[in-house]
Write a protein that holds these residues in place. Structure first.
Motif, PDB file in Angstrom:
ATOM      1  N   TYR A 157       0.806  -1.215   0.000  1.00 40.19           N
ATOM      2  CA  TYR A 157       0.000   0.000   0.000  1.00 40.19           C
ATOM      3  C   TYR A 157       0.841   1.269   0.000  1.00 40.19           C
ATOM      4  CZ  TYR A 157       0.855  -1.096   4.954  1.00 40.19           C
ATOM      5  OH  TYR A 157       1.451  -1.455   6.135  1.00 40.19           O
ATOM      6  N   ALA A 158       0.238   2.289  -0.632  1.00 42.77           N
ATOM      7  CA  ALA A 158       0.603   3.679  -0.403  1.00 42.77           C
ATOM      8  C   ALA A 158      -0.744   4.305  -0.093  1.00 42.77           C
ATOM      9  CB  ALA A 158       1.206   4.296  -1.642  1.00 42.77           C
ATOM     10  N   ILE A 159      -0.864   4.926   1.080  1.00 41.16           N
ATOM     11  CA  ILE A 159      -2.176   5.395   1.555  1.00 41.16           C
ATOM     12  C   ILE A 159      -2.084   6.868   1.960  1.00 41.16           C
ATOM     13  CG2 ILE A 159      -3.859   5.166   3.457  1.00 41.16           C
ATOM     14  CD1 ILE A 159      -3.073   2.163   3.571  1.00 41.16           C
ATOM     15  N   LEU A 160      -3.084   7.650   1.569  1.00 41.59           N
ATOM     16  CA  LEU A 160      -3.266   8.993   2.126  1.00 41.59           C
ATOM     17  C   LEU A 160      -4.678   9.057   2.683  1.00 41.59           C
ATOM     18  CD1 LEU A 160      -1.786  11.439  -0.568  1.00 41.59           C
ATOM     19  CD2 LEU A 160      -0.609  10.377   1.372  1.00 41.59           C
ATOM     20  N   LEU A 161      -4.795   9.633   3.881  1.00 44.06           N
ATOM     21  CA  LEU A 161      -6.112   9.743   4.519  1.00 44.06           C
ATOM     22  C   LEU A 161      -6.272  11.146   5.098  1.00 44.06           C
ATOM     23  CD1 LEU A 161      -7.875   7.154   6.716  1.00 44.06           C
ATOM     24  CD2 LEU A 161      -7.482   9.422   7.685  1.00 44.06           C
ATOM     25  N   ILE A 162      -7.442  11.733   4.873  1.00 44.16           N
ATOM     26  CA  ILE A 162      -7.744  13.023   5.500  1.00 44.16           C
ATOM     27  C   ILE A 162      -9.023  12.862   6.316  1.00 44.16           C
ATOM     28  CG2 ILE A 162      -6.560  14.498   3.824  1.00 44.16           C
ATOM     29  CD1 ILE A 162      -9.155  14.996   2.390  1.00 44.16           C
ATOM     30  N   THR A 163      -9.146  13.678   7.375  1.00 41.39           N
ATOM     31  CA  THR A 163     -10.323  13.544   8.233  1.00 41.39           C
ATOM     32  C   THR A 163     -10.728  14.906   8.784  1.00 41.39           C
ATOM     33  OG1 THR A 163     -11.241  12.420  10.162  1.00 41.39           O
ATOM     34  CG2 THR A 163      -8.870  12.895  10.243  1.00 41.39           C
ATOM     35  N   LYS A 164     -12.033  15.105   8.886  1.00 44.32           N
ATOM     36  CA  LYS A 164     -12.542  16.399   9.358  1.00 44.32           C
ATOM     37  C   LYS A 164     -12.117  16.688  10.785  1.00 44.32           C
ATOM     38  CE  LYS A 164     -16.833  17.816   8.381  1.00 44.32           C
ATOM     39  NZ  LYS A 164     -18.282  17.692   8.102  1.00 44.32           N
ATOM     40  N   SER A 165     -11.810  15.612  11.540  1.00 48.30           N
ATOM     41  CA  SER A 165     -11.456  15.860  12.938  1.00 48.30           C
ATOM     42  C   SER A 165      -9.980  16.245  13.102  1.00 48.30           C
ATOM     43  CB  SER A 165     -11.808  14.646  13.794  1.00 48.30           C
ATOM     44  OG  SER A 165     -11.172  13.515  13.273  1.00 48.30           O
ATOM     45  N   ALA A 166      -9.201  16.244  12.004  1.00 48.91           N
ATOM     46  CA  ALA A 166      -7.824  16.774  12.039  1.00 48.91           C
ATOM     47  C   ALA A 166      -7.622  17.493  10.710  1.00 48.91           C
ATOM     48  CB  ALA A 166      -6.808  15.645  12.220  1.00 48.91           C
ATOM     49  N   PRO A 167      -8.265  18.643  10.523  1.00 51.36           N
ATOM     50  CA  PRO A 167      -8.423  19.222   9.182  1.00 51.36           C
ATOM     51  C   PRO A 167      -7.160  19.807   8.567  1.00 51.36           C
ATOM     52  CG  PRO A 167      -9.404  20.656  10.830  1.00 51.36           C
ATOM     53  CD  PRO A 167      -8.965  19.439  11.553  1.00 51.36           C
ATOM     54  N   LYS A 169      -4.195  18.078   8.498  1.00 54.16           N
ATOM     55  CA  LYS A 169      -3.218  16.990   8.360  1.00 54.16           C
ATOM     56  C   LYS A 169      -3.576  16.018   7.230  1.00 54.16           C
ATOM     57  CE  LYS A 169      -1.986  16.765  13.263  1.00 54.16           C
ATOM     58  NZ  LYS A 169      -2.750  17.958  13.648  1.00 54.16           N
ATOM     59  N   ILE A 170      -2.511  15.419   6.655  1.00 55.92           N
ATOM     60  CA  ILE A 170      -2.710  14.248   5.795  1.00 55.92           C
ATOM     61  C   ILE A 170      -1.959  13.089   6.455  1.00 55.92           C
ATOM     62  CG2 ILE A 170      -2.206  13.175   3.565  1.00 55.92           C
ATOM     63  CD1 ILE A 170      -2.695  15.771   2.177  1.00 55.92           C
ATOM     64  N   PHE A 171      -2.646  12.000   6.678  1.00 53.50           N
ATOM     65  CA  PHE A 171      -2.021  10.804   7.254  1.00 53.50           C
ATOM     66  C   PHE A 171      -1.531   9.929   6.107  1.00 53.50           C
ATOM     67  CE2 PHE A 171      -4.860  12.559  10.306  1.00 53.50           C
ATOM     68  CZ  PHE A 171      -4.183  12.417  11.521  1.00 53.50           C
ATOM     69  N   TYR A 172      -0.341   9.347   6.267  1.00 53.09           N
ATOM     70  CA  TYR A 172       0.229   8.569   5.173  1.00 53.09           C
ATOM     71  C   TYR A 172       0.827   7.260   5.684  1.00 53.09           C
ATOM     72  CZ  TYR A 172       4.690  10.359   6.920  1.00 53.09           C
ATOM     73  OH  TYR A 172       5.752  10.670   7.728  1.00 53.09           O
ATOM     74  N   ALA A 173       0.888   6.274   4.798  1.00 53.94           N
ATOM     75  CA  ALA A 173       1.563   5.007   5.119  1.00 53.94           C
ATOM     76  C   ALA A 173       2.063   4.413   3.820  1.00 53.94           C
ATOM     77  CB  ALA A 173       0.582   4.045   5.785  1.00 53.94           C
ATOM     78  N   LYS A 174       3.222   3.757   3.896  1.00 54.89           N
ATOM     79  CA  LYS A 174       3.798   3.166   2.679  1.00 54.89           C
ATOM     80  C   LYS A 174       4.351   1.773   2.964  1.00 54.89           C
ATOM     81  CE  LYS A 174       7.748   3.218  -0.382  1.00 54.89           C
ATOM     82  NZ  LYS A 174       7.705   1.815  -0.670  1.00 54.89           N
TER      83      LYS A 174
END
Ligand code: G6P
Length: 594
Positions: A157-167, A169-174
């Protein structure tokens, strides 16, 4: 294949993400989407088909001020290419894009469904966002919830996640799929390859497998291994050609000059490798996929003939799980245009783990394969946009040929006179790749006679066998006609059963290598009514059609001249059939999943 873009900053996020996705478009995809989080509003748009559909869908959308955004082009693996299956996938307050495959997604999905989570898509990716939101309701903070989510995933995986509760930030994982983060001081960009970042950032970090974290506007400097990134965006244009593939066929004689530049000194081959590179090497294993595999197969003939070095060639996906016998005195060569092909990369990692000397023949500097290999040589073909590889192939064969002579020099298996002849042949081969307009016109006319029938055999012998495989692959890829490459001598062991008046045979008949043998093989097909198109220097009575190449003195010059004919033949047939030559159906330029 799938592409990822992410952005943190003040610009119009929709435009930034769409621009980034456009840079990844040539890699092949079947749907696309974006999510933008700004002023506490999370907006997602998705469509099937080309990016233009997505642009139309979100044309009235605007987001002002600071925000975060993610975008994705999807090449379907789990679930059809529908709008619902397109990324980003969303939960109640979060949105995710993902490249790769989550192998245990069914288990996770079952567990989540048993806890009343509702899934909209058939994808493996959707589990990530629901699992994250569930973990968020349990964990005390976002990064803990995100790490817990990533810990549950098996696969690449290469993942990007965004969330309204941390507006902000972009969370990532590789893990196993490429992902980069770049910065210019004011903005943060994410991408699944370096191309979209060129000209936008001055520093970049290539994430490593296992990296998990988050970025906000001020955390870039905390990353490890930050490298400078320079260069201006050079947008490839078709320059009057109908397709990028056509342009790339025509520019081969120019780019091959770059491939050999500085590598021929005093009539011998001089590669950027240490002086003792060949010491202790008694065998070569070459591993690659697709067209690069055909370049590898061509190299086997050259390495064994010139350097007298035993060479095995493997399709990377077959190598990985076959429990291959790894011999310590082998040089392990991977060949890859993109430097990102998942199977080739994993085979390389396996070879490294076993302590082999590894060498990448690659077109993309800083790609995963170049960074993983102990040594590398760049093919210098420039960006190749057409999904059907042309100039990447010729540059790979050229560089591998030079490597063969280089090994022969070190092993003293050929005389200086023969090295000089080969060096001359290399220069002439560059000429052989210059497209002759008469040949192109001839192929344009000829193509109309080759649109029906039940299939094509491309036949050749020796190094013309991998070229026949490549000719058949080109035709298959862009015309969707059934085509197979065969060694000429193999016809009577089965394939000839298909010979009848509805079969086309393209026969590669080099004057300087096994001419009579391939002529006999071609005759066998002709005797059974197949329509025979020969590619040769001279007329031969076995032919229904002849495509003449210029007069050459060596079989390698003939190889490169015939390669051009095969590429143009495929191109013209595909154009007549009305196909999208640069982005053929179902195919991806860079295959980042196994
Ligand atoms: C895909 C492309 C082919 C390419 C193959 C290997 O299938 O469509 O053109 O030959 O991948 O890619 P690589 O980048 O490793 O050469």
């Amino acid at each position: 294949m799938c592409g990822i873009i992410g952005y943190i900053g003040n610009k119009e996020k929709k435009e930034v993400v769409l621009d980034g996705l456009r840079e990844l478009e040539y890699r092949g995809y079947d749907s696309a989407g974006i999510s933008i989080l700004s002023n506490d509003v999370l907006s997602t748009f998705k469509t099937t088909g080309k990016l233009i559909n997505l642009e139309v869908k979100c044309k009235d959308f605007k987001s002002s001020g600071f925000g975060v955004a993610i975008g994705h082009t999807r090449w379907a693996t789990h679930g059809k290419a529908t709008e619902i299956n397109a990324h980003p996938h969303f939960g109640e307050v979060s949105s995710v894009v993902h490249n790769g495959i989550i192998e245990n997604f069914l288990d996770i999905k079952k567990q989540l469904e048993s806890r009343e989570k509702v899934f909209l898509s058939q994808t493996d990716t959707e589990v990530i966002v629901h699992l994250f939101e569930e973990n968020l309701s349990i964990c005390s903070n976002h990064i803990k919830a995100f790490k817990k989510t990533i810990d549950s995933l098996i696969g690449s995986y290469a993942i990007l996640l965004i969330t309204k509760s941390a507006p902000d930030k972009i969370f990532y994982a590789k893990n196993g799929s490429p992902l980069l983060i770049g910065s210019n001081g004011d903005e943060i960009y994410f991408a699944s390859s370096s191309t979209p970042l060129i000209g936008l950032v001055d520093r970049v970090c290539y994430l490593e497998d296992g990296d998990v974290g988050y970025m906000d506007i001020s955390s870039f400097d905390n990353l490890k291994n930050i490298q400078p990134m320079s260069g201006e965006k050079i947008s490839s244009q078709k320059e009057g050609y109908r397709y990028f593939m056509e342009k790339e066929i025509y520019e081969q004689h120019k780019i091959l000059k770059d491939t050999i530049r500085g590598r021929i000194l005093d009539d011998s081959i001089n590669l950027e490798l240490p002086a003792d590179f060949i010491d202790g090497i008694n065998k070569v294993s070459i591993c690659a996929c697709g067209t690069s595999y055909h370049a590898g197969l061509s190299a086997k003939y050259l390495f064994e003939r010139e350097a007298k070095i035993k060479t095995d060639v493997f399709i990377a996906s077959e190598f990985r799980y076959a429990e291959p016998i790894i011999e310590k005195d082998s040089l392990f060569i991977v060949v890859s245009q993109s430097g990102e092909t998942a199977d080739t990369l994993e085979a390389l990692k396996l070879a490294n783990k076993n302590g082999l000397k590894t060498l990448a023949i690659c077109n993309v500097d800083s790609s995963s394969i170049v960074r993983e290999a102990k040594y590398y040589l760049l093919t210098r073909a420039g960006v190749e946009k057409g999904v059907a590889s042309t100039k990447a192939f010729s540059s790979q064969v050229m560089l591998l040929w030079m490597l063969g002579i280089y090994m022969a020099q070190h092993k003293k298996t050929i005389s200086n006179e023969k090295i000089k002849i080969q060096v001359d042949n290399i220069s002439n081969s560059l000429e052989a790749t210059k497209v002759n307009s008469c040949i192109h016109d001839k192929l344009k006319k000829l193509s109309k006679r080759y649109l029906h029938g039940h299939g094509f055999f491309f036949i050749g012998r020796d190094i013309f066998y991998p070229l026949a495989l490549e000719g058949a692959l080109k035709l298959k890829e862009i015309s969707y006609l059934h085509a197979e490459g065969y060694p000429g001598g193999e016809m009577k062991h089965g394939p000839i059963a298909l010979a009848d008046s509805e079969l086309f045979c393209v026969s590669l008949m080099p004057k300087h290598l096994l001419y009579d043998k391939i002529k006999n093989n071609t005759q066998e097909l002709s005797a059974r009514d197949a329509t025979i198109c020969i590619i040769a220097q001279e007329y031969n009575e076995v032919a229904d059609d002849v495509v003449f190449i210029d007069k050459f003195d060596s079989y390698m010059e003939e190889f490169f001249a015939m390669m051009i004919v095969l590429q143009i033949l495929a191109l013209e047939i595909a154009i007549r059939l009305g196909n999208d030559v640069d982005m053929p159906r179902n195919l991806a330029k860079s295959v980042t999943v196994e």
